[in-house]
Design a protein around this motif. Structure first.
Motif, PDB file in Angstrom:
ATOM      1  N   PHE A 149       0.853  -1.562  -0.427  1.00 44.69           N
ATOM      2  CA  PHE A 149      -0.129  -0.467   0.244  1.00 44.69           C
ATOM      3  C   PHE A 149       0.970   1.203  -0.478  1.00 44.69           C
ATOM      4  O   PHE A 149       0.720   2.691  -0.010  1.00 44.69           O
ATOM      5  CB  PHE A 149      -1.034  -0.214   1.264  1.00 44.69           C
ATOM      6  N   GLY A 150       2.008   0.888  -0.539  1.00 41.48           N
ATOM      7  CA  GLY A 150       2.892   2.331   0.934  1.00 41.48           C
ATOM      8  C   GLY A 150       3.361   2.236   1.501  1.00 41.48           C
ATOM      9  O   GLY A 150       4.227   4.079   1.630  1.00 41.48           O
ATOM     10  N   ALA A 151       3.283   1.822   2.648  1.00 41.34           N
ATOM     11  CA  ALA A 151       3.687   1.945   3.818  1.00 41.34           C
ATOM     12  C   ALA A 151       4.905   1.064   4.203  1.00 41.34           C
ATOM     13  O   ALA A 151       5.591   1.123   3.331  1.00 41.34           O
ATOM     14  CB  ALA A 151       2.426   1.139   4.382  1.00 41.34           C
ATOM     15  N   ASN A 152       5.130   1.559   5.598  1.00 43.89           N
ATOM     16  CA  ASN A 152       7.097   1.077   5.344  1.00 43.89           C
ATOM     17  C   ASN A 152       6.924  -0.351   5.685  1.00 43.89           C
ATOM     18  O   ASN A 152       5.704  -1.136   6.395  1.00 43.89           O
ATOM     19  CB  ASN A 152       7.199   2.148   7.396  1.00 43.89           C
ATOM     20  N   PRO A 153       8.160  -0.790   6.104  1.00 46.22           N
ATOM     21  CA  PRO A 153       8.476  -2.586   5.843  1.00 46.22           C
ATOM     22  C   PRO A 153       8.370  -2.759   7.507  1.00 46.22           C
ATOM     23  O   PRO A 153       8.149  -1.675   7.973  1.00 46.22           O
ATOM     24  CB  PRO A 153      10.117  -2.307   5.535  1.00 46.22           C
ATOM     25  N   GLY A 154       7.516  -3.895   7.797  1.00 44.36           N
ATOM     26  CA  GLY A 154       6.993  -4.349   9.456  1.00 44.36           C
ATOM     27  C   GLY A 154       4.606  -3.749   9.200  1.00 44.36           C
ATOM     28  O   GLY A 154       4.875  -4.316  10.002  1.00 44.36           O
ATOM     29  N   ASP A 155       4.855  -3.434   8.799  1.00 40.53           N
ATOM     30  CA  ASP A 155       3.718  -2.184   8.621  1.00 40.53           C
ATOM     31  C   ASP A 155       2.287  -3.477   8.379  1.00 40.53           C
ATOM     32  O   ASP A 155       3.543  -3.392   7.291  1.00 40.53           O
ATOM     33  CB  ASP A 155       3.278  -1.284   8.230  1.00 40.53           C
ATOM     34  N   LEU A 156       1.766  -3.704   9.353  1.00 42.81           N
ATOM     35  CA  LEU A 156       0.841  -4.873   8.922  1.00 42.81           C
ATOM     36  C   LEU A 156      -0.768  -4.371   8.959  1.00 42.81           C
ATOM     37  O   LEU A 156      -1.235  -3.861  10.065  1.00 42.81           O
ATOM     38  CB  LEU A 156       0.510  -5.996   9.482  1.00 42.81           C
ATOM     39  N   ARG A 157      -1.537  -5.011   7.691  1.00 46.42           N
ATOM     40  CA  ARG A 157      -3.268  -3.956   8.343  1.00 46.42           C
ATOM     41  C   ARG A 157      -3.437  -4.779   8.627  1.00 46.42           C
ATOM     42  O   ARG A 157      -3.738  -6.490   8.173  1.00 46.42           O
ATOM     43  CB  ARG A 157      -3.727  -3.801   6.662  1.00 46.42           C
ATOM     44  N   VAL A 158      -4.949  -4.807   9.307  1.00 45.63           N
ATOM     45  CA  VAL A 158      -5.820  -5.577  10.298  1.00 45.63           C
ATOM     46  C   VAL A 158      -7.208  -4.808   9.963  1.00 45.63           C
ATOM     47  O   VAL A 158      -7.193  -3.632  10.462  1.00 45.63           O
ATOM     48  CB  VAL A 158      -5.603  -5.432  11.806  1.00 45.63           C
ATOM     49  N   SER A 159      -7.465  -5.979   9.452  1.00 40.94           N
ATOM     50  CA  SER A 159      -9.548  -5.382   8.921  1.00 40.94           C
ATOM     51  C   SER A 159      -9.846  -5.459   9.589  1.00 40.94           C
ATOM     52  O   SER A 159     -10.363  -6.308  10.585  1.00 40.94           O
ATOM     53  CB  SER A 159      -9.729  -5.571   7.484  1.00 40.94           C
ATOM     54  N   GLU A 160     -10.904  -4.495  10.564  1.00 41.79           N
ATOM     55  CA  GLU A 160     -12.098  -4.742  11.773  1.00 41.79           C
ATOM     56  C   GLU A 160     -13.378  -5.323  11.015  1.00 41.79           C
ATOM     57  O   GLU A 160     -14.045  -4.850  11.811  1.00 41.79           O
ATOM     58  CB  GLU A 160     -11.905  -2.597  12.538  1.00 41.79           C
ATOM     59  N   ALA A 161     -13.267  -5.088   9.738  1.00 45.06           N
ATOM     60  CA  ALA A 161     -15.129  -5.701   9.701  1.00 45.06           C
ATOM     61  C   ALA A 161     -15.244  -7.299   9.390  1.00 45.06           C
ATOM     62  O   ALA A 161     -16.708  -7.669   9.159  1.00 45.06           O
ATOM     63  CB  ALA A 161     -14.619  -5.101   7.874  1.00 45.06           C
ATOM     64  N   ASN A 162     -14.377  -8.173   8.746  1.00 50.09           N
ATOM     65  CA  ASN A 162     -14.343  -9.298   8.319  1.00 50.09           C
ATOM     66  C   ASN A 162     -14.761 -10.270   9.258  1.00 50.09           C
ATOM     67  O   ASN A 162     -14.795 -11.568   9.078  1.00 50.09           O
ATOM     68  CB  ASN A 162     -14.075  -9.666   7.091  1.00 50.09           C
ATOM     69  N   LEU A 163     -14.542 -10.456  10.353  1.00 46.64           N
ATOM     70  CA  LEU A 163     -14.399 -11.282  11.149  1.00 46.64           C
ATOM     71  C   LEU A 163     -15.224 -10.827  12.719  1.00 46.64           C
ATOM     72  O   LEU A 163     -15.612  -9.315  12.916  1.00 46.64           O
ATOM     73  CB  LEU A 163     -12.766 -11.612  11.683  1.00 46.64           C
ATOM     74  N   PRO A 164     -15.915 -11.985  13.579  1.00 40.65           N
ATOM     75  CA  PRO A 164     -16.374 -11.837  14.532  1.00 40.65           C
ATOM     76  C   PRO A 164     -16.201 -11.098  15.491  1.00 40.65           C
ATOM     77  O   PRO A 164     -14.943 -11.276  15.309  1.00 40.65           O
ATOM     78  CB  PRO A 164     -16.809 -12.884  15.279  1.00 40.65           C
ATOM     79  N   THR A 165     -16.710  -9.624  16.483  1.00 42.88           N
ATOM     80  CA  THR A 165     -15.770  -9.137  17.201  1.00 42.88           C
ATOM     81  C   THR A 165     -14.644  -9.957  17.888  1.00 42.88           C
ATOM     82  O   THR A 165     -13.493  -9.640  18.629  1.00 42.88           O
ATOM     83  CB  THR A 165     -16.517  -8.499  17.965  1.00 42.88           C
ATOM     84  N   LYS A 166     -15.080 -11.084  18.867  1.00 46.34           N
ATOM     85  CA  LYS A 166     -14.255 -12.309  19.930  1.00 46.34           C
ATOM     86  C   LYS A 166     -13.034 -12.266  19.370  1.00 46.34           C
ATOM     87  O   LYS A 166     -11.804 -12.818  20.013  1.00 46.34           O
ATOM     88  CB  LYS A 166     -14.796 -13.587  19.741  1.00 46.34           C
ATOM     89  N   ASP A 167     -12.536 -12.880  17.464  1.00 44.77           N
ATOM     90  CA  ASP A 167     -11.616 -13.022  17.610  1.00 44.77           C
ATOM     91  C   ASP A 167     -10.771 -11.854  17.568  1.00 44.77           C
ATOM     92  O   ASP A 167      -9.424 -12.109  16.943  1.00 44.77           O
ATOM     93  CB  ASP A 167     -11.951 -13.112  16.027  1.00 44.77           C
ATOM     94  N   TYR A 168     -10.500 -10.816  17.327  1.00 39.61           N
ATOM     95  CA  TYR A 168     -10.474  -9.697  17.317  1.00 39.61           C
ATOM     96  C   TYR A 168      -8.819  -9.740  18.463  1.00 39.61           C
ATOM     97  O   TYR A 168      -7.611  -9.314  18.585  1.00 39.61           O
ATOM     98  CB  TYR A 168     -10.337  -8.143  17.442  1.00 39.61           C
ATOM     99  N   GLN A 169      -9.652 -10.152  19.635  1.00 42.02           N
ATOM    100  CA  GLN A 169      -8.578 -10.336  21.062  1.00 42.02           C
ATOM    101  C   GLN A 169      -7.807 -11.037  20.513  1.00 42.02           C
ATOM    102  O   GLN A 169      -6.644 -11.324  21.045  1.00 42.02           O
ATOM    103  CB  GLN A 169      -9.168 -10.944  22.261  1.00 42.02           C
ATOM    104  N   GLN A 170      -8.505 -12.285  19.697  1.00 43.68           N
ATOM    105  CA  GLN A 170      -7.250 -13.507  19.651  1.00 43.68           C
ATOM    106  C   GLN A 170      -6.388 -13.508  18.261  1.00 43.68           C
ATOM    107  O   GLN A 170      -5.288 -14.510  18.838  1.00 43.68           O
ATOM    108  CB  GLN A 170      -8.443 -14.358  18.839  1.00 43.68           C
TER     109      GLN A 170
END
Length: 530
Positions: free
Chosen positions: A489-510
């Protein structure tokens, strides 16, 4: 298992192609963990109201068609005269919530938008039936009015542009992007070697398309920095003053940074346009509804800006492919075409005179419609009519709320915010609580996380001993978690994108806990090597 040589090959792929490879690895992860894909931005919710309304319109449309011809499964056509009264008789608003919504829509369309109900209902019914070619081919008449008022309500922040804007519904935002680049090139508005500015990090096609042989554009990076919470600063925006810059592309709120332009940035862009009046701005505002009091660049610089919007994210409609291009009736694109040389006009006349008598009177947005069907199929261009009506229905779910709070939009913002909070709490990673953060995505820099938890020596060890994609690969093949590489996406090495849209809410802690578990595995290796 993926080795270092494989990783170097993978790093050459685009971000979404890398993500597909990570999916393959994650599904067969060595720990036998549940597969969790937080890479793509496809929401896991839908808007039910518009879809149920679509279904009721379709049911009524079949009944209407049976009035003219009825021979088994072969039924006829709809008739304009009295169709709205028949539709009202068909509805049962006292016992059916969807019918009540449709009655509210009719009231709004008649009393607030002053539309002819017979014409609207006929357009809607024929539209959902899909029994006619789109006509007009750019956009259905009443649908354009509805979409314009929706865009004004959710994106313009009080600026009145609905009656000054022309629309071209497209097969999602992706088609809008392709059509825009194609028509800019065909109409001599961008040429090989031209300089264009891009606000990075950004949705990958905006980086990939300009450098293809079809375009050969020179990209000027207007980057937003993580240390500035992905906001673009005033000094960076001043690069737009350069008269050699032909166009400025941005996603607002940004993807993957998820940050909307603030008032200062919007004011600086307006100043830059005053200094560089022929600058073409293309803004993609698909995430705008996730930000309180969002304001698009189009409402600040309407003459210079082409707006792209998609219904996919807010309404859970990625499979429908629902996008729209918006352009002011008075715009820089038409001005620049008018100023082309006689020789260039003659060349464009040969291109477009197959479909119009006076090419020079053909607006840029109508040229886009023609170009989208390679000129020869201009007469049957346009987004499918069922798709256009779905856009109208999605728009109406918001418009009929009028001045009250839109509970659906608020629920969508609450949902992504809760997931954002869960992820950041699990990682103990710094949050951006500003109002301009859409929170649709999070950008987590694994090197920053490493330094915060284990110190700078460990951070340097990771950077020096592993490919920048190594953590992403192991998170998939060992832990079953798919994120997206920010570098694409043109970001820096080491940057990881996490989508907060596509998984059940409980999975984000996991996800957060699994990231920390893997990071600890690297740290244990680091300690052994000391």
């Amino acid at each position: 298992m993926i080795n270092k040589t494989d990783e170097k090959k993978i790093e050459k792929l685009g971000a979404f192609e890398i993500s597909e490879k990570m999916v393959e690895l994650a599904k067969e992860n060595t720990k036998g963990n549940p597969y969790l894909n937080a890479g793509r931005g496809n929401p896991n919710w839908i808007n039910k109201k518009a879809r149920l309304a679509f279904s009721r319109l379709l049911e009524f449309g079949i009944e209407e068609s049976e009035r003219t011809i009825s021979d088994g499964d072969l039924v006829g056509y709809t008739e304009l005269d009295g169709i709205s009264n028949r539709f009202i008789s068909f509805l049962d608003p006292n016992n059916n919530e969807t019918d009540d919504f449709l009655m509210t829509c009719l009231d709004y369309l008649k009393n607030d938008l002053s539309l002819n109900l017979d014409e609207v209902v006929k357009e809607f019914v024929d539209g959902v039936l899909g029994n006619l070619y789109p006509s007009p081919n750019r956009v259905l008449n009443n649908t354009e009015v509805i979409l314009n008022h929706y865009l004004q309500s959710v994106l313009y922040n009080g600026v009145d542009l609905a009656n000054d804007t022309t629309l071209f519904p497209t097969e999602g935002g992706s088609a809008a992007i392709v059509y825009t680049f194609q028509s800019l090139r065909e109409n001599k508005l961008i040429r090989p070697g031209d300089k264009i500015a891009i606000n990075t990090p950004i949705f990958t096609p905006y980086l990939q398309i300009p450098v293809l042989n079809d375009y050969e554009l020179v990209e000027v990076d207007l980057s937003s920095k993580e240390e500035n919470n992905w906001e673009i600063d005033a000094d960076t925006i001043q690069k737009l003053n350069d008269p050699e810059l032909k166009a400025f592309f941005l996603v607002n709120p940004s993807n993957p940074g998820s940050k909307a332009l603030n008032d200062t940035s919007l004011a600086e862009i307006k100043k830059a346009v005053e200094n560089n009046p022929d600058l073409m701005i293309i803004t993609d505002d698909v995430y705008g509804t996730f930000v309180e009091d969002f304001q698009t660049v189009y409402s600040v610089c309407p003459f210079n800006t082409l707006l792209v919007y998609s219904y996919s994210k807010l309404f859970g409609a990625t499979g429908w492919r629902l996008g729209v291009i918006a352009l002011n009736k008075e715009n820089v694109f038409d001005k620049l075409i008018a100023n082309l040389s006689d020789e260039e006009h003659e060349e464009l006349n040969k291109r477009y005179n197959l479909v119009v008598m006076d090419t020079q009177e053909m607006s840029f947005i109508n040229r886009m419609v023609a170009d989208s069907r390679s000129i020869g199929l201009y007469h049957i261009a346009g987004l499918s009519t069922p798709s256009q009506i779905m856009e109208a229905l999605f728009s109406l779910t918001h418009l009929v709320v009028k001045n009250e709070e839109d509970s659906y939009i608020e629920a969508s913002k609450k949902l992504v915010n809760e997931r954002y909070e869960n992820l950041h709490a699990a990682l103990n990673y710094q949050k951006d609580e500003s109002e301009k953060n859409a929170k649709y995505y999070s950008m987590i820099n694994i090197y920053h996380l490493a330094e915060e938890r284990y110190g700078i020596d460990f951070k340097n060890y990771l950077m020096e001993h592993y490919e920048q994609i190594d953590f992403l690969v192991n998170l998939a093949q060992k832990n079953g978690i798919v994120l997206m590489d920010g570098v694409g996406f043109g970001a820096n090495p080491g940057d990881l994108r996490v989508s907060e849209a596509n998984l059940p809410t409980k999975d984000y802690q996991q996800i957060g806990l699994q990231m920390l578990e893997l990071l600890n595995d690297y740290y244990q290796t680091f300690k052994k090597n000391q």
